[in-house]
Scaffold this active site. Structure first.
Site, mmCIF file in Angstrom:
data_model
loop_
_atom_site.group_PDB
_atom_site.id
_atom_site.type_symbol
_atom_site.label_atom_id
_atom_site.label_comp_id
_atom_site.label_asym_id
_atom_site.label_seq_id
_atom_site.Cartn_x
_atom_site.Cartn_y
_atom_site.Cartn_z
ATOM 1 N N LYS A 53 0.844 -1.195 0.000
ATOM 2 C CA LYS A 53 0.000 0.000 0.000
ATOM 3 C C LYS A 53 0.882 1.249 0.000
ATOM 4 O O LYS A 53 0.636 2.213 -0.730
ATOM 5 C CB LYS A 53 -0.941 -0.012 1.222
ATOM 6 C CG LYS A 53 -2.067 -1.021 1.040
ATOM 7 C CD LYS A 53 -2.855 -1.292 2.300
ATOM 8 C CE LYS A 53 -3.850 -2.422 2.018
ATOM 9 N NZ LYS A 53 -4.559 -2.914 3.188
ATOM 10 N N GLN A 97 -5.079 -1.530 9.280
ATOM 11 C CA GLN A 97 -4.925 -2.878 8.723
ATOM 12 C C GLN A 97 -5.535 -3.910 9.670
ATOM 13 O O GLN A 97 -5.225 -3.936 10.857
ATOM 14 C CB GLN A 97 -3.425 -3.163 8.494
ATOM 15 C CG GLN A 97 -3.129 -4.473 7.812
ATOM 16 C CD GLN A 97 -3.650 -4.522 6.379
ATOM 17 O OE1 GLN A 97 -3.492 -3.581 5.611
ATOM 18 N NE2 GLN A 97 -4.291 -5.626 6.024
ATOM 19 N N ASP A 120 -11.412 2.486 3.437
ATOM 20 C CA ASP A 120 -11.840 1.080 3.321
ATOM 21 C C ASP A 120 -13.351 0.991 3.071
ATOM 22 O O ASP A 120 -13.855 -0.038 2.644
ATOM 23 C CB ASP A 120 -11.517 0.322 4.619
ATOM 24 C CG ASP A 120 -10.318 -0.609 4.455
ATOM 25 O OD1 ASP A 120 -10.008 -0.968 3.297
ATOM 26 O OD2 ASP A 120 -9.706 -0.975 5.475
#
Ligand code: NAD
Length: 294
Positions: A53, A97, A120
């Site tokens: 990422k 995460q 997200d």
């Protein structure tokens, strides 16, 4: 194979588009997307995801900040960091995460992120906005799956019957909302559904998001259907470990007009859509028109 959906190539093109848009928006508005990724603990798979990422965010010209926190980080410390990032005008996207270490309260952590920075797309506000057809930030894997479908079938998916196998909050349910928003007729199947095979045989589009290797058989796929395989399963075969999807690819490929392989299908789209979402988040927070509106 002409019916193969090459997610790797599509994701690479999408990242290139984001890079160009980032440079253009920076020139015009003197602002560039900022992505903060928080990793708590030492999970090896998570470390790889976070590194990727970071790498792709930098490649796109973003400001990228990664916070690597020790496993014994407390809930209070994690919430304080999110609060700090919520109030940082140079950070437009915050990603925690998952999975978090067991002692941390995942739901409370995710809900603490400003919904406009929730790249997200898991915050209840984002889920709600998607369900009323006015999305802010859309979960990355379903968004990537839709982009792959539209690339092959065209933007107009009206009237197509889509069967989604799996009803998780991160894939199955948002996929249902997205396909509904594109005027598909959507059926959602899950572990208690009586005859998943017959439902799939009716489908113009099959999306498999289950986590069971090769659950969807070749003869469940109608001739000419499009198949999106979200599953990522590690199996042992001939003494070797390999990745397979939730669809029996070798058989399904004979019937499908279009099909994603595993790996190299939906997988690469997830990070590309995270970058796309970060750019969208910057636009939302600064009243800039989003160049990628669906
Ligand atoms: P999940 O475990 O949260 O949900 C699985 C769903 O499948 C459940 O809704 C369950 O009802 C349904 N299900 C289970 N067994 C079934 C059966 N026999 N018949 C019909 N339905 C059944 O899983 P998830 O988080 O949605 O992930 C699904 C798969 O997608 C996993 O393999 C995961 O690794 C993969 N995944 C990939 C990406 C990516 O490509 N980046 C992202 C997220 C998830």
């Amino acid at each position: 194979m002409s019916n193969l959906i090459d997610g790797k190539a599509f994701a690479q093109n999408l990242r290139q588009t984001i890079t160009t848009q980032t440079a253009e928006l920076e020139k015009k508005h003197h602002i560039r997307p900022g992505l903060a990724v928080i990793l708590v603990g030492e999970d090896p798979a998570s470390q790889v995801y976070v590194r990727n990422k970071e790498k792709f965010a930098i490649e796109c010209g973003f400001k990228s900040e990664t916070f690597r926190l020790s496993t014994d980080t407390t809930q209070v410390e994690l919430l304080a960091l999110i609060d700090q990032l919520n109030n940082d005008a140079t950070i437009h996207g915050i990603l925690v995460q998952l999975p978090l270490p067991k002692h941390l309260h995942e739901e409370e952590v995710l809900n603490a992120i400003n919904p406009l920075k929730d790249v997200d797309g898991f915050h209840p506000v984002n889920i709600g906005q998607l369900s009323i057809g006015k999305p802010y930030l859309i979960p990355c894997t379903p968004l990537g799956s839709l982009l792959l479908l539209q690339d092959k079938l065209g933007k107009d998916l009206s009237g197509k019957h889509a069967v989604i196998v799996g009803r998780s909050n991160i894939v199955g349910k948002p996929m249902m909302q997205l396909l509904l928003s594109q005027n598909c007729t959507v059926t959602i199947a899950h572990s208690r559904t009586k005859d998943v095979a017959s439902l799939c045989r009716e489908a113009d589009i099959v999306v498999a998001a289950v986590g069971v290797p090769k659950l969807v058989k070749g003869d469940w796929i109608k001739k000419g259907a499009a198949v999106i395989d979200v599953g990522i399963n590690r199996i042992e075969e001939d003494g070797k470990t390999r990745l397979v999807g939730d669809v029996d690819f070798d058989e399904a490929v004979k019937n499908a007009a279009y099909i994603t392989p595993v790996p190299g299908g939906v997988g690469p789209m997830t990070i590309a859509c995270l970058l796309r979402n970060t750019l969208t988040a910057m636009c939302l927070q600064n009243n800039i028109e989003d160049p990628n509106k669906l």
